[in-house]
Design a protein around this motif. Structure first.
Motif, PDB file in Angstrom:
ATOM      1  N   UNK A  28       0.848  -1.188   0.000  1.00 43.87           N
ATOM      2  CA  UNK A  28       0.000   0.000   0.000  1.00 43.87           C
ATOM      3  C   UNK A  28       0.888   1.244   0.000  1.00 43.87           C
ATOM      4  N   UNK A  29       0.350   2.327  -0.588  1.00 49.74           N
ATOM      5  CA  UNK A  29       1.076   3.593  -0.606  1.00 49.74           C
ATOM      6  C   UNK A  29       0.114   4.735  -0.327  1.00 49.74           C
ATOM      7  N   UNK A  30       0.652   5.871   0.051  1.00 50.73           N
ATOM      8  CA  UNK A  30      -0.176   7.057   0.319  1.00 50.73           C
ATOM      9  C   UNK A  30      -0.223   7.907  -0.940  1.00 50.73           C
ATOM     10  N   UNK A  31      -1.442   8.187  -1.407  1.00 48.70           N
ATOM     11  CA  UNK A  31      -1.616   8.984  -2.618  1.00 48.70           C
ATOM     12  C   UNK A  31      -2.694  10.032  -2.362  1.00 48.70           C
ATOM     13  N   UNK A  34      -4.554   9.566   0.836  1.00 45.29           N
ATOM     14  CA  UNK A  34      -5.368   8.362   0.994  1.00 45.29           C
ATOM     15  C   UNK A  34      -4.486   7.131   0.753  1.00 45.29           C
ATOM     16  N   UNK A  35      -4.631   6.134   1.618  1.00 46.52           N
ATOM     17  CA  UNK A  35      -3.894   4.886   1.435  1.00 46.52           C
ATOM     18  C   UNK A  35      -4.559   4.059   0.346  1.00 46.52           C
ATOM     19  N   UNK A  36      -3.778   3.686  -0.664  1.00 45.72           N
ATOM     20  CA  UNK A  36      -4.305   2.922  -1.788  1.00 45.72           C
ATOM     21  C   UNK A  36      -3.405   1.726  -2.065  1.00 45.72           C
ATOM     22  N   UNK A  79       3.886  -8.113   3.380  1.00 49.24           N
ATOM     23  CA  UNK A  79       3.063  -6.905   3.357  1.00 49.24           C
ATOM     24  C   UNK A  79       3.962  -5.687   3.503  1.00 49.24           C
ATOM     25  N   UNK A  80       3.720  -4.678   2.674  1.00 55.67           N
ATOM     26  CA  UNK A  80       4.493  -3.438   2.706  1.00 55.67           C
ATOM     27  C   UNK A  80       3.544  -2.245   2.782  1.00 55.67           C
ATOM     28  N   UNK A  81       3.913  -1.276   3.627  1.00 59.17           N
ATOM     29  CA  UNK A  81       3.128  -0.051   3.744  1.00 59.17           C
ATOM     30  C   UNK A  81       4.077   1.126   3.584  1.00 59.17           C
ATOM     31  N   UNK A  85       1.336   5.918   5.171  1.00 56.70           N
ATOM     32  CA  UNK A  85       0.124   5.152   4.894  1.00 56.70           C
ATOM     33  C   UNK A  85      -0.249   4.285   6.097  1.00 56.70           C
ATOM     34  N   UNK A  86      -1.481   3.761   6.071  1.00 57.80           N
ATOM     35  CA  UNK A  86      -2.002   2.925   7.159  1.00 57.80           C
ATOM     36  C   UNK A  86      -2.826   1.806   6.538  1.00 57.80           C
TER      37      UNK A  86
END
Length: 281
Positions: A28-31, A34-36, A79-81, A85-86
């Protein structure tokens, strides 16, 4: 020679019996605040589903379509954040380790959280059946101020089904690093009759279920009072402690139902949020 013999035994076992292989990865990444979803990969019996979430962080649900783990099986999850991001990673149902006809089932979990990220690892319990052989490893790499909230619970047979365990082989190994430095290490090994191994007051005093909750963040020790206030009153025992950016809570209970209820109550209070919906399905 001993290692060669073990390798030959594994090859013979694989040739005689079909073994499960599963590999799942999610990122997941922050865009735009918003975490997407950034990446998704799945193969073999390991699947990932992303249910629609109307409030709160996105949730990735792991599914083992093999229905359980036995000797010689291999299951891997990553899993990667990304920074800021959350995300939550959970499991569709309890994992099951069944009687082994030979060899050890292996479950490997790799977690990564970048600076300012929050990764919640919230799988449901693992049920160990008689004569099962399971080895689990959880490795987490955190950067900067990243937060990891991780939960694992283990059930030694289902008391409601009248199950008793006379022997098993179970190993659970945790290694958490922040900016490359080891900040938490934990190992559990049960090899033999669990009733005997866990009968002493310094182990589990005869309990059939136990769980670990880890909160790893620079400010985690500041939440110790909250954690202790959130510890439920139930038929087992629970305690929490904190040091050097780590808060740890342990639970032991007489059976799966009591432990699950106590753990869920603690997590919802401590996190100030409901658990993923799969926990109540």
């Amino acid at each position: 020679m001993k290692a060669d013999g073990a390798a030959a035994e594994t090859r013979n076992l694989d040739a005689a019996l079909q073994r499960m292989r599963g590999d799942a990865r999610v990122a997941f990444t922050l865009r735009s605040g918003i975490t997407v979803l950034a990446d998704l990969y799945q193969s073999g019996s390991a699947k990932i589903r992303l249910p629609k979430v109307y409030a709160g962080p996105p949730v990735a649900v792991l599914i083992n379509t093999a229905g359980g783990i036995t000797g010689g099986d291999r299951l891997t999850c990553e899993a990667r954040v990304g920074a800021g991001a959350h995300a939550i990673v959970t499991a569709q149902a309890a994992e099951r380790a069944y009687r082994s006809a030979g060899g050890t089932g292996m479950v490997t979990t790799n977690l990564h959280a970048q600076d300012g990220a929050t990764l919640e690892w919230l799988p449901q319990e693992t049920i160990l059946f008689d004569a099962s052989a399971l080895s689990r490893r959880l490795d987490a790499d955190l950067s900067g101020s990243a937060r990891l909230l991780a939960v694992e619970s283990v059930i030694l047979g289902r008391t409601a089904m009248g199950e008793t365990l006379s022997r098993l082989a179970f190993r659970d190994r945790w290694r958490i690093r922040r900016d490359g430095r080891l900040v938490f290490a934990d190992d559990i090994r049960l090899d033999g009759d669990p009733t005997t191994l866990l009968s002493g007051p310094a182990t589990a005093a005869g309990a059939r279920a136990f769980a670990t909750v880890l909160d790893c963040a620079p400010d985690a020790p500041e939440r110790l009072a909250l954690a202790r206030d959130a510890l439920p009153r139930f038929s087992g025992r629970a305690a929490a402690s904190a040091w050097n950016g780590v808060l740890l809570a342990r639970f032991v209970g007489p059976d799966a139902r009591d432990l699950r209820s106590a753990l869920a109550a603690f997590l919802e209070t401590y996190r100030a949020a409901a658990l993923p919906r799969v926990w109540s399905c």
